[in-house]
Design an enzyme around this catalytic site. Sequence first.
Site, PDB file in Angstrom:
ATOM      1  N   GLU A 195       9.879  15.181  16.014  1.00  0.00           N
ATOM      2  CA  GLU A 195      10.326  15.023  14.641  1.00  0.00           C
ATOM      3  C   GLU A 195       9.602  16.050  13.771  1.00  0.00           C
ATOM      4  O   GLU A 195       8.370  16.066  13.709  1.00  0.00           O
ATOM      5  CB  GLU A 195      10.003  13.607  14.167  1.00  0.00           C
ATOM      6  CG  GLU A 195      10.521  13.321  12.774  1.00  0.00           C
ATOM      7  CD  GLU A 195      10.274  11.877  12.343  1.00  0.00           C
ATOM      8  OE1 GLU A 195       9.200  11.347  12.644  1.00  0.00           O
ATOM      9  OE2 GLU A 195      11.173  11.305  11.694  1.00  0.00           O
ATOM     10  N   CYS A 230      13.396   9.861   7.893  1.00  0.00           N
ATOM     11  CA  CYS A 230      13.191   9.443   9.289  1.00  0.00           C
ATOM     12  C   CYS A 230      14.502   9.469  10.056  1.00  0.00           C
ATOM     13  O   CYS A 230      14.515   9.712  11.254  1.00  0.00           O
ATOM     14  CB  CYS A 230      12.567   8.069   9.340  1.00  0.00           C
ATOM     15  SG  CYS A 230      13.368   6.905   8.242  1.00  0.00           S
ATOM     16  N   LYS A 264       0.852  -1.188   0.000  1.00  0.00           N
ATOM     17  CA  LYS A 264       0.000   0.000   0.000  1.00  0.00           C
ATOM     18  C   LYS A 264       0.892   1.243   0.000  1.00  0.00           C
ATOM     19  O   LYS A 264       1.494   1.583   1.010  1.00  0.00           O
ATOM     20  CB  LYS A 264      -0.904  -0.032   1.226  1.00  0.00           C
ATOM     21  CG  LYS A 264      -2.031   0.976   1.168  1.00  0.00           C
ATOM     22  CD  LYS A 264      -1.729   2.136   2.070  1.00  0.00           C
ATOM     23  CE  LYS A 264      -2.520   3.354   1.667  1.00  0.00           C
ATOM     24  NZ  LYS A 264      -1.958   4.553   2.262  1.00  0.00           N
ATOM     25  N   GLU A 317       9.272   0.606  11.058  1.00  0.00           N
ATOM     26  CA  GLU A 317      10.392   1.539  10.874  1.00  0.00           C
ATOM     27  C   GLU A 317       9.765   2.920  10.977  1.00  0.00           C
ATOM     28  O   GLU A 317       9.061   3.352  10.080  1.00  0.00           O
ATOM     29  CB  GLU A 317      11.054   1.276   9.526  1.00  0.00           C
ATOM     30  CG  GLU A 317      12.490   1.744   9.477  1.00  0.00           C
ATOM     31  CD  GLU A 317      12.589   3.175   9.051  1.00  0.00           C
ATOM     32  OE1 GLU A 317      12.505   4.050   9.942  1.00  0.00           O
ATOM     33  OE2 GLU A 317      12.725   3.425   7.856  1.00  0.00           O
TER      34      GLU A 317
END
Lengths: 281, 330, 486
Positions: free
Chosen positions: C397, C300, C193, C266
């Site tokens: 983040e 990331c 996806k 992750e």
Amino acid sequence: MSERLDVKKTYKLLVNGAFPRSESGRSYPVMSAGGDFLANVAQGSRKDLRDAVVAARSAQSKWWAASAYNRGQVLYRWAEMAESRGAELAEHVRVAEGLAAKDARASVARAIDRLVWYAGWTDKVAQVLGGANPVAGPFFNFSLPAPSGVVAVVADQDSSLEGFVECVAAPICVGNAVVAIASERRPTPAITLAEMTVTSDLPAGVLNVVSGVTSELAPHLVVHEDVDGVDLTGAGAAGDDLARRAAASIKRVYRPRDDENPLRRLRSFVETSTVWHTIGQ
Amino acid sequence: MSIAPLRPIEIRDRGVLVPALIAVPGFRDEGELRRFVGALSGVDAVGVEGRVAKLATRSLKKSTKATAIDLAISMVDLTTLEGADTPGRVSSLCAKAMRPDPADATVTSVAAVCVYPDLVALARSSLGDSPVAVASVATAFPSGRASLEVKLLDVRDAVSAGADEIDMVIDRGAFLAGHWGRVFDEIVAVKAACGAAHLKVILETGELVTYDNVKRASWIAMLAGADFIKTSTGKVGVNATLPVALVMLEAARDFAETTGRVVGVKVAGGIRTTKDALRYLVVVNETAGDAWLDPACFRFGASSLLNDLLMQRRKQRTGAYVRPDEYSGD
Amino acid sequence: MTDLTLSSRLGALPYDPAPESATLAHLRQSYGLFVNGEFTAPESHEQFASLNPATEEPLASVAMASPLDVDRAVVAARRAYDKVWSKTTGTERAKYLFRIARLIQERARELAVVETLDNGKPIRESRDVDVPLAAAHFFYYAGWADKLEHAGFGPNPRPVGVAGQIIPWNFPLLMAAWKLAPALAAGNTCVLKPAETTPLSALVLAEILQQADLPEGVVNIVTGDGTTGAALVDHPGVDKIAFTGSTDVGRLIQERAGSAKRLTLELGGKGANIVFEDAPIDEVVEGIIDGIFFNQGHVCCAGSRLLVQESVADEVLRRLLRRVDQLRVGDPLDKNTDVGAINSSAQLDRIRELTSWGEREGATRYTSSCALPDKGYWFAPTVFADVSQSHRIAREEIFGPVLSVLTFRTPEEAVAKANNSKYGLACGVWSEKGSRTLWVAQRLRAGVIWANTYNKFDPTSPFGGVRESGFGREGGRHGLEAYLDV
């Protein structure tokens, strides 16, 4: 002349190398497999777990900083201690699990052999799970296993000693510190084995054992944010729910499977850390 | 093993003491020089090479390319440094330097012609009053293996014959042996002998091997008074490379920021194509900046490069590729 | 050496536009769902547009997969697993993967343009990083397919079954490769996806899978939004979920998957880039730039916290700011662009929100003076100095081109500050002193540590985090574990 009155043992928690009663002051009666009263065992509380996690966190970095050789020696020393008190452990297992004496002795022997097996893993893990990676560039690149940190263990409820050894020795041998909830109905073999860590040079806090009611204790451990991984072996039907709750802080979760790979438990609480370094004149 | 002298070495030129380390503010002896240069941050080879690889992907199109080609032409030190050089070759080289494209008067002259000392006078007279400078290699080029007396004589000879610029070589042996003071003092002495002539100091980076050495040698040369630092003689296996140029440009940039004095950078040897030259200019543009986007501060020591620049220049204008024979072989 | 007595303008030579041609993308107007080897209309016939974030113009219309569509895809994957893929030998699986790798190389230019159009990243990066690495991943794992018994997981490692794979928008094609290549090599079938805002390169990959004659149903690609992903996570026919994305979504997925499905995550990060005073300063500056401005900071493992030793902090900051100002921000298709467009308006809002906190909490803000295009989603490279550990911009983040600069005095303090985060994905260490670098590396709680470099990736090198950055590794021998029943 009256018979000598024997000295009954009070079974306490192991937290940070000391043997406190539960801060709650509670205890609960533990019965033999045959239904006889065995002992009043400290009934740990949420605050005992909190103290144990603090102890484990602080001990973990020291344990990991020790050389792999040293960690192996300490675990082997633990096996030596267990061997020398093998008869005592066998008696605990016999009574707790309702085994024949011979079978109890065999179970203890297997448990000790597993400790020895794990003792030997400490300085092999990096070679077996780690390695150099041939990246396409001027870099030296290597991957090394590192412990997850603090691992919470809901120990096997049935296999009071062997199961306990499996649950705690695997994470400890790769450098984790453990907070274990002993089998609720059969805690005394685990507590007795855990006592021996104090004479095995295992640094205080690397193994903490809390006895008590699993369904009361486990939910606190799986949501404790300073716990990095949980082994839900002894969680039974509550395991699914506990596993979901562990998601709140993205914990590593181990649940036993059929057809178990012998290293899966060990791998479950190991992180791979990969270092790149430039290569140049 | 010898121990680097902690007192200034004495350099005498025709019996007269040359002011060396003592004369340069800040350095009383080799120890201080070593401490200063040794304290410069290191260079990570992988980082430097990665950076230039990325800069090499810059795509120069249209007017940028045209501007860069003209700039590159103006930065060429048209060079002939062969044992077989003759007066005829040098004078035709001078003609080309002044008017690189006979068919196109809009092409700028190059920065300089670069010859051996004995041909300086001829070059000087061939160039007349054109803006093209005469550069001469000296100091026992290319090896530098001669006494200081001989090197200085070589320099004075070229200067008196009319050289505007002197390309000296450093004593790589002394540098690699750790005698940085000797390297420094020799440059000071040559600089003094140059008088009004500009001094380009050839580091021969192919023999210094590491980027750390390139950076240190660049600083030693600049501290000793170099007007330019130059990569190579063109006479060894490894000549100018983009990463070496990057390290030298960064050194020149930092030196200028520290002292206020802009030292030029010259890349030499092996630069043959327009593509090569433009890559160097991209490195100049993005690491040292516009102060060095000028023939006064950046040079290409080359010979065949010029023809390729001219061909590409004409191609840019006409859209058609050019026959190499359109340009003289000089 | 901080006295600026000379100013030499960097980048004074302007570069004319050097755009790659958008027509190379050969995009169709509309894409269906890739199920059972062919593009099919979604059950609802609902389509949505994928935008070019640099222009806000629609690129193509893609299908919105409903739970029913996800079910079709899972059923196709199960059938392919049972009937075909589990019976295909490792050698044959390997050859399919090698084929796919080659086809990606052959269509590299097209894929790079598609990626840049759909994601907003500079063509230099999609051309030189994303696409070649995607091909390399297939090439690397191809070789494992017939060597699994030598991978260190026992004598006869079995695949897991059907893998549901949910990938993010920051490296759309590369993440598809990271997920598909090891899964297929290990013998699983997949339902992939792609992210809602960047589905196109995965759909081109679907065409490549067709060209490679990969058996139908082995890979199914369902485009859609969060509901599509949730349907995949919840589907009882999925044996394993692999997710790359935010920690918040990862947490939800772990909750929903419980322990019924295998899971690898992750997730986010707040990478510390640690600079010691003896570091190679010019390479440090480039490393900081690569660390935070690569892919607009939509990474990331971005080095979003710079930890610099106090003794060199001013010097590093001065050089850094000079360099930041020189970054070329603009048309992602321009070959000379360094920083492209922010992927979506939602992400742009988040970056703006968090950076406004930076100022509110007292950090000093430097913003590149670069001009930004009028249309599209843009954010100028930004550096915050005087940041302290407790500031939101040091903890959360941002996932954008925003760097927070903190200082430290000793190696111990550097390690303590680097580890003072709920995340643990990646860190950088810059020093010329090897022993100290390794000392620091040993103590950093991070899955990846780059010493004197940053943001380097390779199919042979395991990647993944600790703590709330997730668990499991992608890449290398380690990356097989997630797709084997071991």
